[in-house]
Design a protein around this motif. Sequence first.
Motif, PDB file in Angstrom:
ATOM      1  N   ASN A   1       0.845  -1.188   0.000  1.00 60.09           N
ATOM      2  CA  ASN A   1       0.000   0.000   0.000  1.00 60.09           C
ATOM      3  C   ASN A   1       0.888   1.247   0.000  1.00 60.09           C
ATOM      4  O   ASN A   1       1.627   1.494   0.949  1.00 60.09           O
ATOM      5  N   ALA A   2       0.804   2.026  -1.068  1.00 55.68           N
ATOM      6  CA  ALA A   2       1.687   3.183  -1.216  1.00 55.68           C
ATOM      7  C   ALA A   2       1.413   4.255  -0.172  1.00 55.68           C
ATOM      8  O   ALA A   2       2.262   5.124   0.067  1.00 55.68           O
ATOM      9  N   HIS A   3       0.246   4.242   0.457  1.00 56.35           N
ATOM     10  CA  HIS A   3      -0.084   5.241   1.464  1.00 56.35           C
ATOM     11  C   HIS A   3       0.436   4.877   2.848  1.00 56.35           C
ATOM     12  O   HIS A   3       0.398   5.702   3.757  1.00 56.35           O
ATOM     13  N   ASP A   4       0.891   3.651   3.019  1.00 57.33           N
ATOM     14  CA  ASP A   4       1.393   3.211   4.314  1.00 57.33           C
ATOM     15  C   ASP A   4       2.901   3.447   4.356  1.00 57.33           C
ATOM     16  O   ASP A   4       3.687   2.651   3.846  1.00 57.33           O
ATOM     17  N   LEU A   5       3.321   4.539   4.975  1.00 64.41           N
ATOM     18  CA  LEU A   5       4.731   4.916   4.983  1.00 64.41           C
ATOM     19  C   LEU A   5       5.589   3.900   5.730  1.00 64.41           C
ATOM     20  O   LEU A   5       6.748   3.673   5.374  1.00 64.41           O
TER      21      LEU A   5
ATOM     22  N   GLU B   1       7.128  -5.142  -5.185  1.00 64.93           N
ATOM     23  CA  GLU B   1       6.997  -4.670  -6.567  1.00 64.93           C
ATOM     24  C   GLU B   1       5.548  -4.441  -6.975  1.00 64.93           C
ATOM     25  O   GLU B   1       5.282  -3.738  -7.945  1.00 64.93           O
ATOM     26  N   ALA B   2       4.585  -5.059  -6.289  1.00 63.05           N
ATOM     27  CA  ALA B   2       3.166  -4.905  -6.619  1.00 63.05           C
ATOM     28  C   ALA B   2       2.572  -3.837  -5.708  1.00 63.05           C
ATOM     29  O   ALA B   2       2.238  -4.100  -4.552  1.00 63.05           O
ATOM     30  N   VAL B   3       2.450  -2.615  -6.214  1.00 66.05           N
ATOM     31  CA  VAL B   3       2.060  -1.458  -5.410  1.00 66.05           C
ATOM     32  C   VAL B   3       0.659  -0.985  -5.810  1.00 66.05           C
ATOM     33  O   VAL B   3       0.297  -0.990  -6.984  1.00 66.05           O
ATOM     34  N   TYR B   4      -0.117  -0.575  -4.804  1.00 67.20           N
ATOM     35  CA  TYR B   4      -1.455  -0.041  -5.072  1.00 67.20           C
ATOM     36  C   TYR B   4      -1.709   1.171  -4.179  1.00 67.20           C
ATOM     37  O   TYR B   4      -1.079   1.340  -3.139  1.00 67.20           O
ATOM     38  N   PHE B   5      -2.645   2.005  -4.615  1.00 65.09           N
ATOM     39  CA  PHE B   5      -3.119   3.129  -3.809  1.00 65.09           C
ATOM     40  C   PHE B   5      -4.475   2.765  -3.211  1.00 65.09           C
ATOM     41  O   PHE B   5      -5.360   2.291  -3.931  1.00 65.09           O
TER      42      PHE B   5
END
Length: 311
Positions: free
Chosen positions: A134-138, A217-221
Amino acid sequence: MEEARTELTGRNSAAISNPYLSIVIRARNEAEGLHRVFEALRAQRCDFAWETIVVDNESEDETPELCARYGARVIKISRDEFTYGRALNRGIAAACGELVLLLSAHSLPVGSRFLEAAVAPFADPQIGAARCLNAHDLEQMAAWYRARDISYRSLEEQREAEIGSEWTRLYPAATCCVLRRALWERIKFDEEIEANEDKLWASQILRHGFVVRCCAEAVYFYTRHRGRRAARMRDLREHLALYRLTGQPPLGRARFALRVIKAMFLAPLVSARYLCEQVSWNFALLSIPHKARRSPRSGSVPEFDARQAVR
């Protein structure tokens, strides 16, 4: 562990070199989010076939028409019989793929190679499930700069790792993860608990010796924004489900009393700090015309900010 793995699948878990993927999405009145997800899936570039299945919980918006437009199969589930686990089981039961991507209508795949990256870990026959990033989870972004695996050498090690609730943050979430359908055929998602059905399923396959891959490598928003109340209600459901599974209460009486006392002492300090910050910031904005009469100054940003603060 190897014997347990073979027994669970009912066959030797062969590596999948050219997988056929089924994408299962739970939805109720999610036409707007589904449209974005369908467009992101349409942009995918991969050399394997895949299908999309939407488990529709009596949507009253354009969800059914949208699914038909994008060629997604619709599996219906009524509101009375809906649980998160039952919806997943219905969708996977209708799936044809050897691999199943569980996706939320609020999870937007990033890039045209998302599907390719999401199934790549399954070339290893020990991988039972893969969690996407999850790209939003820093915190995840910092920890997953490279793929990491979750596995245990013994049941005792797993029991110790699953004390408390932090482990649920690391295990695959139905928001966006991939699993082997062969494992699901033997271990279904729990249809009774209110939440954490995905975490329980992951815990069970780990107990049988499989590995969970955190796939960098598999990223989502994740596009959904929950209000404070909605977020608290979700957290309560998850804690309730976790207590049903483990018998571990999230908060004892002593910690409850300590938190209440701490809040009573801190409340006036937080209020005073907020007031000071607001007065200081608004006074700084008010003084901008006065500061602008002075000539601009050069220097590094920290030095500039330090000079501005003392003026």
